[in-house]
Motif scaffolding. Structure first.
Motif, PDB file in Angstrom:
ATOM      1  N   ASP A   1      41.881  44.304  13.241  1.00  0.00           N
ATOM      2  CA  ASP A   1      42.556  44.027  11.974  1.00  0.00           C
ATOM      3  C   ASP A   1      43.823  44.845  11.740  1.00  0.00           C
ATOM      4  O   ASP A   1      44.360  44.855  10.632  1.00  0.00           O
ATOM      5  N   GLY A   2      44.299  45.550  12.773  1.00  0.00           N
ATOM      6  CA  GLY A   2      45.472  46.400  12.599  1.00  0.00           C
ATOM      7  C   GLY A   2      46.722  45.609  12.211  1.00  0.00           C
ATOM      8  O   GLY A   2      46.957  44.514  12.724  1.00  0.00           O
ATOM      9  N   TYR A   3      47.500  46.199  11.337  1.00  0.00           N
ATOM     10  CA  TYR A   3      48.762  45.638  10.823  1.00  0.00           C
ATOM     11  C   TYR A   3      48.584  44.307  10.098  1.00  0.00           C
ATOM     12  O   TYR A   3      49.561  43.628   9.814  1.00  0.00           O
ATOM     13  N   LYS A   4      47.325  43.933   9.807  1.00  0.00           N
ATOM     14  CA  LYS A   4      47.114  42.734   8.979  1.00  0.00           C
ATOM     15  C   LYS A   4      47.565  43.019   7.542  1.00  0.00           C
ATOM     16  O   LYS A   4      48.143  42.156   6.885  1.00  0.00           O
ATOM     17  N   ALA A   5      47.248  44.239   7.089  1.00  0.00           N
ATOM     18  CA  ALA A   5      47.618  44.585   5.719  1.00  0.00           C
ATOM     19  C   ALA A   5      49.141  44.579   5.566  1.00  0.00           C
ATOM     20  O   ALA A   5      49.673  44.184   4.526  1.00  0.00           O
TER      21      ALA A   5
ATOM     22  N   LYS B   1      50.327  41.155   5.087  1.00  0.00           N
ATOM     23  CA  LYS B   1      50.027  40.724   3.722  1.00  0.00           C
ATOM     24  C   LYS B   1      51.010  41.379   2.736  1.00  0.00           C
ATOM     25  O   LYS B   1      51.558  40.710   1.853  1.00  0.00           O
ATOM     26  N   ALA B   2      51.244  42.656   2.936  1.00  0.00           N
ATOM     27  CA  ALA B   2      52.119  43.384   2.007  1.00  0.00           C
ATOM     28  C   ALA B   2      53.547  42.853   2.056  1.00  0.00           C
ATOM     29  O   ALA B   2      54.270  42.874   1.046  1.00  0.00           O
ATOM     30  N   LEU B   3      53.961  42.382   3.242  1.00  0.00           N
ATOM     31  CA  LEU B   3      55.321  41.837   3.353  1.00  0.00           C
ATOM     32  C   LEU B   3      55.498  40.587   2.486  1.00  0.00           C
ATOM     33  O   LEU B   3      56.615  40.221   2.127  1.00  0.00           O
ATOM     34  N   GLU B   4      54.409  39.954   2.162  1.00  0.00           N
ATOM     35  CA  GLU B   4      54.457  38.766   1.307  1.00  0.00           C
ATOM     36  C   GLU B   4      54.366  39.120  -0.169  1.00  0.00           C
ATOM     37  O   GLU B   4      54.532  38.257  -1.023  1.00  0.00           O
ATOM     38  N   MET B   5      54.007  40.382  -0.415  1.00  0.00           N
ATOM     39  CA  MET B   5      53.775  40.778  -1.811  1.00  0.00           C
ATOM     40  C   MET B   5      55.031  41.408  -2.413  1.00  0.00           C
ATOM     41  O   MET B   5      55.877  41.950  -1.713  1.00  0.00           O
TER      42      MET B   5
ATOM     43  N   GLU C   1      47.739  46.685  -6.833  1.00  0.00           N
ATOM     44  CA  GLU C   1      46.541  46.668  -5.986  1.00  0.00           C
ATOM     45  C   GLU C   1      46.026  48.094  -5.756  1.00  0.00           C
ATOM     46  O   GLU C   1      44.825  48.349  -5.794  1.00  0.00           O
ATOM     47  N   VAL C   2      46.978  49.010  -5.537  1.00  0.00           N
ATOM     48  CA  VAL C   2      46.585  50.411  -5.311  1.00  0.00           C
ATOM     49  C   VAL C   2      46.005  51.019  -6.591  1.00  0.00           C
ATOM     50  O   VAL C   2      45.035  51.778  -6.549  1.00  0.00           O
ATOM     51  N   LYS C   3      46.581  50.618  -7.720  1.00  0.00           N
ATOM     52  CA  LYS C   3      46.025  51.101  -9.002  1.00  0.00           C
ATOM     53  C   LYS C   3      44.600  50.588  -9.169  1.00  0.00           C
ATOM     54  O   LYS C   3      43.702  51.328  -9.576  1.00  0.00           O
ATOM     55  N   THR C   4      44.398  49.302  -8.838  1.00  0.00           N
ATOM     56  CA  THR C   4      43.062  48.694  -8.963  1.00  0.00           C
ATOM     57  C   THR C   4      42.038  49.426  -8.090  1.00  0.00           C
ATOM     58  O   THR C   4      40.871  49.530  -8.454  1.00  0.00           O
TER      59      THR C   4
ATOM     60  N   ALA D   1      45.504  52.996   2.359  1.00  0.00           N
ATOM     61  CA  ALA D   1      46.300  51.856   1.892  1.00  0.00           C
ATOM     62  C   ALA D   1      46.050  50.566   2.676  1.00  0.00           C
ATOM     63  O   ALA D   1      45.896  49.495   2.068  1.00  0.00           O
ATOM     64  N   PRO D   2      45.985  50.601   4.023  1.00  0.00           N
ATOM     65  CA  PRO D   2      45.749  49.337   4.737  1.00  0.00           C
ATOM     66  C   PRO D   2      44.450  48.656   4.284  1.00  0.00           C
ATOM     67  O   PRO D   2      44.433  47.439   4.064  1.00  0.00           O
ATOM     68  N   ALA D   3      43.376  49.412   4.145  1.00  0.00           N
ATOM     69  CA  ALA D   3      42.105  48.818   3.714  1.00  0.00           C
ATOM     70  C   ALA D   3      42.227  48.225   2.318  1.00  0.00           C
ATOM     71  O   ALA D   3      41.687  47.143   2.031  1.00  0.00           O
ATOM     72  N   ILE D   4      42.942  48.920   1.464  1.00  0.00           N
ATOM     73  CA  ILE D   4      43.088  48.448   0.074  1.00  0.00           C
ATOM     74  C   ILE D   4      43.843  47.125   0.042  1.00  0.00           C
ATOM     75  O   ILE D   4      43.452  46.180  -0.650  1.00  0.00           O
ATOM     76  N   ILE D   5      44.931  47.047   0.797  1.00  0.00           N
ATOM     77  CA  ILE D   5      45.722  45.811   0.787  1.00  0.00           C
ATOM     78  C   ILE D   5      44.974  44.687   1.523  1.00  0.00           C
ATOM     79  O   ILE D   5      44.956  43.545   1.082  1.00  0.00           O
ATOM     80  N   ARG D   6      44.330  45.047   2.637  1.00  0.00           N
ATOM     81  CA  ARG D   6      43.650  44.044   3.447  1.00  0.00           C
ATOM     82  C   ARG D   6      42.451  43.450   2.705  1.00  0.00           C
ATOM     83  O   ARG D   6      42.310  42.236   2.611  1.00  0.00           O
ATOM     84  N   ASP D   7      41.604  44.332   2.135  1.00  0.00           N
ATOM     85  CA  ASP D   7      40.352  43.851   1.543  1.00  0.00           C
ATOM     86  C   ASP D   7      40.400  43.811   0.019  1.00  0.00           C
ATOM     87  O   ASP D   7      39.416  43.435  -0.619  1.00  0.00           O
ATOM     88  N   GLY D   8      41.524  44.224  -0.551  1.00  0.00           N
ATOM     89  CA  GLY D   8      41.647  44.194  -2.003  1.00  0.00           C
ATOM     90  C   GLY D   8      41.280  45.525  -2.627  1.00  0.00           C
ATOM     91  O   GLY D   8      40.372  46.214  -2.144  1.00  0.00           O
ATOM     92  N   GLY D   9      42.003  45.868  -3.688  1.00  0.00           N
ATOM     93  CA  GLY D   9      41.768  47.128  -4.378  1.00  0.00           C
ATOM     94  C   GLY D   9      40.375  47.191  -4.979  1.00  0.00           C
ATOM     95  O   GLY D   9      39.736  48.250  -4.997  1.00  0.00           O
ATOM     96  N   ALA D  10      39.884  46.067  -5.452  1.00  0.00           N
ATOM     97  CA  ALA D  10      38.584  46.057  -6.130  1.00  0.00           C
ATOM     98  C   ALA D  10      37.470  46.444  -5.162  1.00  0.00           C
ATOM     99  O   ALA D  10      36.560  47.204  -5.526  1.00  0.00           O
ATOM    100  N   ALA D  11      37.558  45.914  -3.933  1.00  0.00           N
ATOM    101  CA  ALA D  11      36.518  46.207  -2.944  1.00  0.00           C
ATOM    102  C   ALA D  11      36.491  47.699  -2.639  1.00  0.00           C
ATOM    103  O   ALA D  11      35.419  48.307  -2.511  1.00  0.00           O
ATOM    104  N   PHE D  12      37.696  48.305  -2.545  1.00  0.00           N
ATOM    105  CA  PHE D  12      37.782  49.740  -2.266  1.00  0.00           C
ATOM    106  C   PHE D  12      37.196  50.530  -3.437  1.00  0.00           C
ATOM    107  O   PHE D  12      36.390  51.438  -3.251  1.00  0.00           O
ATOM    108  N   ALA D  13      37.613  50.121  -4.644  1.00  0.00           N
ATOM    109  CA  ALA D  13      37.139  50.818  -5.842  1.00  0.00           C
ATOM    110  C   ALA D  13      35.624  50.785  -5.913  1.00  0.00           C
ATOM    111  O   ALA D  13      34.977  51.776  -6.275  1.00  0.00           O
TER     112      ALA D  13
END
Lengths: 693, 160, 437
Positions: free
Chosen positions: C33-37, C40-44, C52-55, C223-235
């Motif tokens: 899953d490397g560089y997937k985030a 995704k971030a390049l589209e955001m 997302e990081v705040k979440t 940060a990669p995990a947060i962007i890849r899987d969503g801030g909520a999942a990390f939280a």
């Protein structure tokens, strides 16, 4: 005006401009918040933690020196917590500070000592071994005692920010941190001693002052430095008619705390063993000591003789004597000796500038303007070495107001460090190189142009034309060499000009003409050394010299009259920016007399006292105020130690400047003409510098 | 002053790594990399680095006396740095330190007479979970015991 | 490479690639899953990344625990000045060795984290400030950076977009103080590591006087995990006010010391006894440091019911800090601990401000003398007093870091200080602290 912010400090309601620091807001309203590292005008440090105060709603004590005021802020500076914090900082400071106050030069005026008296911590709980290092000598002037240092970094900042020298730094870390000089074990710097005076404790001490006396045993006399033309106030510490030190710690003059090596240390010529203390009269081909009355009688008799036989007089005045002396001298020459043969060593072209400006007095810059103007152009001048205070002002302006500095010189100069544009031109081509800055300068809101002696005559007219064509307000500073070079021109020590730039009826002989004249009957030299590298053609001329030392000129004189130095008399001098300031007598040297008094006594001896009037500096200055255009300055302003700008002209001057006679000596930081040769301190610094190179 | 082509290449890369006019930023890495090659931060090196990054020698002196890994005196070929900070202290770091001093007959920041090994008691080196730890030059040694230390020092003595 | 066995109780998000063959290589990274985030971030939009990081409730992992999303939002994106990403890999807080394994095992995760932060802040260059002792990590990172350039994840027009970014490594040379963010910036600029006066904060005036995002290695690595899987999942992995996992450096008298990734809110008891395998030799717990040597030290009683998260630690008047846990058994001399900690801070004080410079040195001398049996009763009060006189009054947090553990030890273990009085030798000195492995 900046917006005002309301706050309370110790329940007092204050309104101060937004952006003011709490420590400043308190100070301006008479509330003291102690500090070591905070120093107005220098970079903030927040290092000493002495200025901790309580601020409502803040979770902990706040540092007042970096905290800007805020609307509704409630500050308390004397609560038990604040007092306890201060005391604890002092306790920390004293832990490694030696308690050697009884032998420390700073004792009695030490900020640490004062604070311990005021805020406690006089008793120490420290029982461990102190950090110790032996004292080091970094230069003839600077000694460093590391254990006394409290690391406030004032010295590092004044040297870097103030002087632009960066000769001091900090090495090691933690409790072993110490101040270090730029050359490992010694300093290579301006030797200005700013680091010593700014040191709040006795860590940096002065080579001239150390172990000499205690501050309370001296009288402190604020007068004007007698060396260069910048007109710095120097406060002389005097004990038993001897100057022990110079400084300006009370920041009382136009120069604030600034002083260069000459202002701070080069007062020592005044008690040089070669100082003349008795009149000398040539008898049997040799200069022999004589009494004042004998000597004056010889002078008066010979002057009368020359006058009676219709002989020619030559009078050469000084760049160091007071306005009163210069005015009185030219009056004596013109009204008693009936001659316009009077001149002095001209060091910069003031005359052409004043003519070119023809009355635009607002175009004359003050030293304060150099600190405030948005843009400054330096043309063909080495300010840091020859006009150190002007250079200091420009750096301060750059630091505090981000002034744009332009340097057009042939060599690298210190102004380069702060310069927006640096232009290097071949010597003599500086003026034409200025043209390349036209577009940039046009975009400035205002400008001050400083120019050296290479710019004269037509050069000055071209420079003024250039300035005028920019379409912005431009002010000028014509650089001149000595403490009263400007005043000498203003007072008419010129064959072609009377005081206040009025043309004289018949042009007299210039300095060079006098020396070349075959039939000169008498030559009278006051505070100048025209025969240093020249010969007097009229070998039989009767020659009188008023001097401090037996100069090349004095050695061949018929009568030598011992003159007082600037530190031994009252009167006024005019600095490079045309600011008049008052000298205050600090000491008396046995046997020597102020030149004003000597001239007066000669007049009296010649029965001409009524013609020249009383020889007190106050009465002569009153006459100057009435007769010399631009000198009607407020007396109160200068009497209280202030500086008043003179506005010398209000129209064209019908005399061409003799540019061939204009020549700056380009004395640097460590030389000062005759005075410099008799300053042991300057010579020891020069010697040491030579050894290192 | 001349350096190896590898070091010069490192310097070139460093000086290009920072924004224009900010070449002073390369000072600390340059000093550390050069020390590895030269053996210590000599006066000559100070002047050379000062010249290359465009500062006065005093500013380099300020920096080298601040950072504990920059040394003015030459160290041993193998610089043994034993950590005695809290996690190592609790697991025998001090004993290792005393052991090394006794075995080599030298103390803190001292070098064996043959110039082969130097010792330094260092602060936390970031090996706390595998304490007690030490570094020989830049190589980590984890969960060191006096026996392992003996073997290590014996090996270093023989290494050319 | 791993230096300790992983624990089954770990929740491996940032350490998910640890132990994989060639875990540091870009091939391994891309295969997992490397560089997937990054894609995704390049589209955001930058605001979306920050949101997302705040979440995720990610809080700074360097020790201060400030909200990362908030910190990123402070950077004036529209400023005409260049913006910089700076990675704090100084890892100088004693007891902390987690950033080292993060970089060693998964350098691309850090690079991807920097790229995400760069997109959020409109930055185009980043510096990884690595402590001088970690020389081998510079080689690992330089290799990873070169790989990323080759694969188009660094350099001009990353993945064919208009986004460009350059990454550089920068070595420190031995200074704890350079872990403090403003001192780190001074050091990065080639100066002594003296902290700056704040405000302005680095977000506005940072590296080379430009706006700067400055975070710890572990923070960027999240940060990669947060962007890849969503801030909520990390939280959701953590506790309400602090999301995700924390790499914890378990050290001292435990059977299985090591770096473990544990969810925030993990029980201290479980951490010591299950993850750490209990205290060596079956001894009892005497003292506990939760997050590096600058935290107030807790007694065994204070550890009861305690969990590893910011708020729980704050309630016990200590800090989660950097995740450096010290377990001290009943045979530990607390005077010695206080002395060793103070010796460190005295060594590392930069010397800028009076209370830290003089206070740490004075306390070190007094504690050495005291531990040597030359203490006096007054010294006990003096030690606490001097530490309190430093507390909250120094130029940077180093003073507090020195004062807090000292105050806690002298107050909580006063009896041990008494036991050292009047020439009595240290009662613990004969107990060998050395554990034969």
């Amino acid at each position: 005006m900046a917006d005002l912010v309301k706050l309370t400090i110790n329940d007092r309601h204050l309104e101060v401009p937004a952006g003011t620091l709490v420590i400043e807001a308190a100070k301006r309203n008479g509330i003291e918040i102690p500090s070591f590292c905070y120093y107005e005008g220098l970079a903030l440090q927040a290092a000493c933690r002495m200025c901790l105060v309580e601020v409502e709603k803040a979770p902990k004590l706040m540092v007042a020196c970096t905290l800007p005021v805020a609307e509704g802020m409630v500050v308390r500076t004397e609560t038990p917590t604040v007092q306890q914090a201060r005391k604890s900082m002092l306790e920390f400071l004293l832990s490694n500070h030696p308690l050697d106050c009884p032998v420390c030069d700073k004792g009695g005026e030490c900020e640490l000592q004062d604070m311990v008296f005021r805020y406690g911590a006089g008793e120490s709980r420290f029982t461990e071994q102190k950090v110790h290092e032996d004292e080091k000598q970094w230069s003839p002037v600077v000694f460093f005692d590391m254990p006394r240092c409290i690391l406030c970094f004032r010295c590092v900042r004044i040297c870097g920010e103030g002087m632009g020298v960066n000769a001091l730094g900090v090495v090691n870390r933690g409790v072993l941190s110490e101040i270090a000089p730029n050359k490992g074990d010694h300093l290579e710097c301006d030797e200005c001693g700013m680091c010593i005076d700014i040191c709040p404790v006795g860590a940096l001490t002065s080579g001239t002052y150390r172990y000499k006396t205690r501050p309370w045993e001296m009288e402190h006399v604020g007068t004007i430095c007698t060396h260069c033309s910048n007109g710095c106030k120097t406060t002389l510490g005097v004990r038993n008619d001897k100057i022990i030190r110079g400084n300006n710690r009370d920041r009382s003059g136009i120069n604030g705390e600034f002083l260069c090596i000459k202002g701070r240390y080069a007062f020592d010529f005044s008690d040089h063993p070669d100082r003349l203390q008795t009149p000398l009269v040539r008898t049997g081909g040799k200069l022999q000591p004589a009494s004042w009355s004998q000597a004056l009688e010889v002078v008066a008799k010979n002057f009368q003789d020359v006058k009676q036989r219709g002989g020619r007089f030559g009078v050469i005045g000084s760049n160091h004597t007071t306005n009163e002396e210069n005015y009185y001298l030219q009056k004596f020459a013109r009204q008693v000796l009936m001659t316009n043969n009077i001149d002095h060593h001209r060091t910069g072209d003031v005359l052409t500038l004043l003519d070119a400006l023809s009355g635009r007095n607002e175009a004359l810059a003050t030293t304060q303007d150099l600190y405030q103007s948005k843009a400054i152009l330096v043309v063909a001048a080495e300010l840091a070495l020859e006009h150190p205070f002007l250079s200091f002002q420009i750096r301060a302006n750059y630091r505090h107001h981000q002034a744009h500095v332009y340097a057009v010189t042939s060599q690298p100069v210190r102004e380069d460090k702060t310069a927006t544009v640096i232009v290097r031109a071949a010597p003599g081509a500086e003026l034409s190189a200025v043209e390349s800055l036209r577009e940039k300068l046009k975009a400035e809101p205002e400008l001050i142009i400083l120019y050296g002696d290479a710019i004269k005559g037509d050069g000055v007219r071209k420079l003024v034309a250039f300035g005028t064509s920019l379409g912005i307000p431009v002010k000028y500073v014509p650089l001149v060499d000595y403490s009263n070079s400007r005043g000498a021109v203003d007072m008419g020590l010129m064959p072609e000009l009377l005081p206040g730039y009025q043309p004289s009826q018949a042009f007299g002989l210039t300095w060079a003409d006098m020396l070349a004249s075959e039939d000169l009957g008498a030559l009278w030299v006051i505070g100048a050394n025209p025969l240093k590298n020249a010969e007097l053609r009229a070998r039989n001329a009767f020659m009188v010299v008023q001097e401090m030392f037996l100069t090349d000129t004095a050695q061949i004189a018929d009568v030598v009259l011992p003159a007082a130095s600037a530190y031994e008399k009252s009167g006024t001098v005019t600095n490079v920016c045309g600011e008049v300031q008052r000298l205050k007598r600090a000491i008396q040297t046995m046997g020597a007399k102020p030149d004003l008094e000597i001239i007066g006594l000669i007049a009296k001896e010649m029965d001409a006292a009524a013609v020249v009037g009383p020889w007190t500096s106050d009465s002569v200055f009153e006459e100057i105020r009435k007769n010399v255009r631009g000198y009607d300055v407020p007396v109160a302003m200068i009497a209280t130690g202030g500086a008043a700008q003179t506005m010398p002209v209000n129209g064209r001057i019908a005399v061409e400047s003799r540019t061939d006679l204009i020549r700056s000596t380009h004395d640097n930081l460590f030389t000062s003409g005759t005075l410099g040769r008799y300053s042991k301190m300057l010579n020891s610094v020069l010697e040491r510098r030579l050894n290192y190179h | 002053m001349t350096f190896s082509p590898e070091l010069e290449a490192k310097f070139d890369k460093l000086l290009k790594s920072y924004p224009p006019g900010r070449q002073r930023a390369a000072m600390v890495p340059m000093l550390l990399f050069a020390q590895d090659e030269v053996g210590s931060v000599t006066r000559e090196l100070v002047d050379e680095v000062a010249k290359r990054v465009g500062v006065q020698a005093l500013q380099v002196d300020e920096v080298i006396t601040y950072y504990s890994m920059l040394h003015r005196k030459p160290l041993g070929k193998h610089h043994v740095q034993i950590c005695t900070n809290i996690s190592c202290l609790l697991t025998g770091g001090e004993e290792l330190w005393k052991h090394a001093c006794a075995k080599l007959g030298i103390g803190h920041k001292e070098v064996t007479p043959d110039g082969r090994i130097s010792l330094e008691e260092v602060e936390c080196i970031g090996a706390c979970s595998w304490a007690p730890a030490l570094q020989v030059n830049y190589d980590f040694h984890h969960q060191v015991t006096p026996e392992k230390l003996d073997q290590l020092l014996d090996r270093l003595r023989k290494l050319t | 490479m791993l230096y300790n066995e992983p624990s089954p109780l770990e929740v491996r998000v940032l350490s998910r690639r640890f132990g994989l063959p060639n875990s540091a290589s870009i091939d391994t990274y891309l295969a997992t899953d490397g560089y997937k985030a990054l894609r995704k971030a390049l589209e955001m939009k930058p605001e979306e990344i920050i949101e997302e990081v705040k979440t995720s409730n990610l809080r700074g992992r360097g020790g201060a625990g400030f909200s990362t999303g908030m910190k990123w939002s402070f950077v004036p994106r529209t400023s005409p000045k260049p913006k910089y990403i700076v990675v704090n890999a100084d890892e100088s807080e004693p007891v902390t060795c987690k950033d080292r394994v993060l970089i060693e095992n998964d350098p691309h995760q850090l690079i991807e984290g920097m790229l995400i932060a760069a997109l959020a802040a409109d930055a185009h260059a980043g510096y990884i400030y690595i402590r001088g002792e970690y020389r081998y990590l510079i080689d690992i990172l330089d290799t990873a950076i070169a790989e990323a350039y080759q694969h188009g994840y660094l350099g001009k027009n990353i993945l064919g977009t208009s986004f460009s970014f350059d990454a550089y490594t920068h070595t420190g040379a031995g200074a704890y103080e350079c872990g403090e963010e403003s001192a780190l910036l001074e050091s990065l600029e080639g100066k002594r590591g003296i902290p700056r006066i704040r405000p302005p904060f680095p977000a506005v005036v940072g590296a080379f006087q430009c706006p700067t995002v400055l975070n710890n290695v572990e923070t960027y690595c999240a940060a990669p995990a947060i962007i890849r899987d969503g801030g909520a999942a990390f939280a959701a992995l953590g506790v309400p006010k602090a999301g995700g996992t924390k790499l914890t450096c378990l050290t001292g008298h435990v059977n299985k010391p090591g770096v473990y990734e544990l969810p925030l809110g993990f029980s201290v008891d479980k951490m010591i006894n299950e993850v750490g395998g209990g205290i060596r030799g079956g001894k009892k717990l005497k003292a506990f440091i939760p997050g590096g040597s600058s935290c107030p030290v807790l007694t065994a009683a204070e550890c009861e019911g305690l969990t590893m998260d910011y708020d729980a630690m704050a309630k016990r008047k200590t800090m989660l800090g950097s995740g450096g846990v010290v377990i001290m058994d009943e045979d530990t001399c607390m005077v010695k601990v206080a002395l060793r900690i103070m010796r460190f801070y005295a060594h590392e004080s930069c010397g800028w401000c009076i209370p830290c410079r003089e206070g740490t040195s004075w306390l070190r001398k007094t504690l050495v003398r005291f531990h040597d049996g030359m203490g006096q009763r007054d010294d006990i009060g003096l030690i606490g007093d001097l530490a309190k006189n430093m507390l909250g009054r120094t130029f940077c947090p180093l003073g507090d870091a020195a004062a807090l553990p000292t105050i806690s030890i002298v107050e909580k273990w006063a009896a041990e200080f008494e036991a050292h009085l009047n020439g009595r030798p240290c009662p613990y000195e004969n107990v060998s602290q050395l554990v034969m492995a």
